[in-house]
Scaffold this motif. Structure first.
Motif, PDB file in Angstrom:
ATOM      1  N   UNK A  50       0.825  -1.201   0.000  1.00 48.91           N
ATOM      2  CA  UNK A  50       0.000   0.000   0.000  1.00 48.91           C
ATOM      3  C   UNK A  50       0.861   1.254   0.000  1.00 48.91           C
ATOM      4  N   UNK A  51       1.794   1.301  -0.907  1.00 49.40           N
ATOM      5  CA  UNK A  51       2.713   2.421  -0.991  1.00 49.40           C
ATOM      6  C   UNK A  51       2.044   3.606  -1.689  1.00 49.40           C
ATOM      7  N   UNK A  52       1.979   4.720  -0.984  1.00 49.71           N
ATOM      8  CA  UNK A  52       1.390   5.940  -1.498  1.00 49.71           C
ATOM      9  C   UNK A  52       2.417   7.053  -1.453  1.00 49.71           C
ATOM     10  N   UNK A  53       2.427   7.871  -2.476  1.00 47.15           N
ATOM     11  CA  UNK A  53       3.380   8.965  -2.586  1.00 47.15           C
ATOM     12  C   UNK A  53       2.626  10.262  -2.789  1.00 47.15           C
ATOM     13  N   UNK A  54       2.867  11.210  -1.893  1.00 42.61           N
ATOM     14  CA  UNK A  54       2.244  12.525  -1.986  1.00 42.61           C
ATOM     15  C   UNK A  54       3.145  13.480  -2.756  1.00 42.61           C
ATOM     16  N   UNK A  55       2.522  14.380  -3.496  1.00 40.54           N
ATOM     17  CA  UNK A  55       3.272  15.397  -4.213  1.00 40.54           C
ATOM     18  C   UNK A  55       2.380  16.612  -4.433  1.00 40.54           C
ATOM     19  N   UNK A  56       2.986  17.695  -4.861  1.00 39.27           N
ATOM     20  CA  UNK A  56       2.242  18.887  -5.213  1.00 39.27           C
ATOM     21  C   UNK A  56       2.324  20.021  -4.213  1.00 39.27           C
ATOM     22  N   UNK A  57       2.978  19.802  -3.087  1.00 41.29           N
ATOM     23  CA  UNK A  57       3.105  20.858  -2.107  1.00 41.29           C
ATOM     24  C   UNK A  57       4.039  21.953  -2.569  1.00 41.29           C
ATOM     25  N   UNK A  58       4.052  23.028  -1.811  1.00 44.56           N
ATOM     26  CA  UNK A  58       4.909  24.143  -2.146  1.00 44.56           C
ATOM     27  C   UNK A  58       4.598  25.353  -1.301  1.00 44.56           C
ATOM     28  N   UNK A  59       5.175  26.464  -1.686  1.00 45.99           N
ATOM     29  CA  UNK A  59       4.988  27.739  -1.008  1.00 45.99           C
ATOM     30  C   UNK A  59       4.034  28.597  -1.818  1.00 45.99           C
ATOM     31  N   UNK A  60       2.959  29.042  -1.185  1.00 45.53           N
ATOM     32  CA  UNK A  60       1.979  29.903  -1.842  1.00 45.53           C
ATOM     33  C   UNK A  60       1.589  31.034  -0.915  1.00 45.53           C
ATOM     34  N   UNK A  61       1.106  32.113  -1.507  1.00 51.15           N
ATOM     35  CA  UNK A  61       0.602  33.236  -0.727  1.00 51.15           C
ATOM     36  C   UNK A  61      -0.819  32.969  -0.249  1.00 51.15           C
ATOM     37  N   UNK A  62      -1.229  33.608   0.830  1.00 50.36           N
ATOM     38  CA  UNK A  62      -2.623  33.474   1.249  1.00 50.36           C
ATOM     39  C   UNK A  62      -3.575  33.788   0.102  1.00 50.36           C
ATOM     40  N   UNK A  80      -1.986  12.102  -4.660  1.00 47.20           N
ATOM     41  CA  UNK A  80      -1.668  10.892  -3.910  1.00 47.20           C
ATOM     42  C   UNK A  80      -1.667   9.756  -4.913  1.00 47.20           C
ATOM     43  N   UNK A  81      -0.494   9.239  -5.206  1.00 48.94           N
ATOM     44  CA  UNK A  81      -0.334   8.224  -6.236  1.00 48.94           C
ATOM     45  C   UNK A  81      -0.006   6.877  -5.611  1.00 48.94           C
ATOM     46  N   UNK A  82      -0.639   5.847  -6.110  1.00 53.33           N
ATOM     47  CA  UNK A  82      -0.418   4.493  -5.621  1.00 53.33           C
ATOM     48  C   UNK A  82       0.611   3.778  -6.482  1.00 53.33           C
ATOM     49  N   UNK A  83       1.398   2.957  -5.829  1.00 49.19           N
ATOM     50  CA  UNK A  83       2.396   2.150  -6.512  1.00 49.19           C
ATOM     51  C   UNK A  83       2.219   0.695  -6.112  1.00 49.19           C
ATOM     52  N   UNK A  84       2.062  -0.171  -7.101  1.00 51.12           N
ATOM     53  CA  UNK A  84       2.019  -1.594  -6.842  1.00 51.12           C
ATOM     54  C   UNK A  84       0.663  -2.170  -6.497  1.00 51.12           C
ATOM     55  N   UNK A  85      -0.373  -1.360  -6.499  1.00 51.16           N
ATOM     56  CA  UNK A  85      -1.711  -1.869  -6.239  1.00 51.16           C
ATOM     57  C   UNK A  85      -2.729  -0.938  -6.870  1.00 51.16           C
ATOM     58  N   UNK A  86      -3.941  -1.443  -7.023  1.00 48.74           N
ATOM     59  CA  UNK A  86      -5.015  -0.652  -7.607  1.00 48.74           C
ATOM     60  C   UNK A  86      -5.711   0.159  -6.524  1.00 48.74           C
ATOM     61  N   UNK A  87      -5.733   1.454  -6.704  1.00 50.60           N
ATOM     62  CA  UNK A  87      -6.300   2.352  -5.711  1.00 50.60           C
ATOM     63  C   UNK A  87      -7.820   2.292  -5.666  1.00 50.60           C
ATOM     64  N   UNK A  88      -8.436   1.755  -6.680  1.00 47.33           N
ATOM     65  CA  UNK A  88      -9.897   1.765  -6.746  1.00 47.33           C
ATOM     66  C   UNK A  88     -10.566   0.940  -5.661  1.00 47.33           C
ATOM     67  N   UNK A  89      -9.822   0.066  -5.001  1.00 42.58           N
ATOM     68  CA  UNK A  89     -10.393  -0.736  -3.918  1.00 42.58           C
ATOM     69  C   UNK A  89     -10.395  -0.019  -2.574  1.00 42.58           C
ATOM     70  N   UNK A  90      -9.780   1.145  -2.500  1.00 43.46           N
ATOM     71  CA  UNK A  90      -9.519   1.781  -1.216  1.00 43.46           C
ATOM     72  C   UNK A  90     -10.123   3.163  -1.113  1.00 43.46           C
ATOM     73  N   UNK A  91     -10.696   3.420   0.067  1.00 43.89           N
ATOM     74  CA  UNK A  91     -10.928   4.801   0.425  1.00 43.89           C
ATOM     75  C   UNK A  91      -9.596   5.457   0.763  1.00 43.89           C
ATOM     76  N   UNK A  92      -9.533   6.759   0.606  1.00 41.38           N
ATOM     77  CA  UNK A  92      -8.306   7.499   0.863  1.00 41.38           C
ATOM     78  C   UNK A  92      -8.615   8.700   1.752  1.00 41.38           C
TER      79      UNK A  92
END
Length: 127
Positions: free
Chosen positions: A2-14, A22-34
């Motif tokens: 159930x390896x999940x990798x988060x991305x897309x963060x950064x610095x933004x102004x208010x 949230x990307x899954x590796x090695x399994x199908x994410x459609x079976x899982x709530x997130x």
């Protein structure tokens, strides 16, 4: 597993926007709530949003309702968190996770229901 990798963060102004993935590796994410969670320095991890495996059920913390939108693209094996109108208090490391056992398909926002966490992605909202 159930390896999940988060991305897309950064610095933004208010008032700015970010889209987390949230990307899954090695399994199908459609079976899982997130669930999406965040943890600020000195604070406990808190639930931000969640989505059921089918996408039919979503939930949001009161602090982000009307500003954040969770969605999923099962064909791409990705769950997204669109964050608009960001505030300084949204600053945190953001994590995604899938619940285990009988609840694995459900929309759950309680951190105690999740056994492991990845590295997360840093979101900083500052002028």
């Amino acid at each position: 597993q159930l390896q999940l990798v988060e991305s897309g963060g950064g610095l933004v102004q208010p008032g700015g926007s970010l889209r987390l993935s949230c990307a899954a590796s090695g399994f199908r994410l459609n079976y899982y709530g997130i669930g999406w969670f965040r943890q600020a320095p000195g604070k406990e991890r808190e639930g931000v949003s969640c989505i059921s495996s089918s996408g039919g059920t979503t939930n949001y913390a009161d602090s982000v309702k009307g500003r954040f939108t969770i969605s999923r693209d099962n064909a791409k094996n990705i769950v997204y968190l669109q964050m608009n109108s960001l505030k300084p208090e949204d600053t945190a490391v953001y994590y995604c996770a899938a619940p285990g056992g009988a609840a694995q398909a459900m929309c759950i926002m309680r951190p105690s229901q999740f056994g492991s966490w990845g590295q997360g992605t840093q979101v900083t909202v500052s002028s």
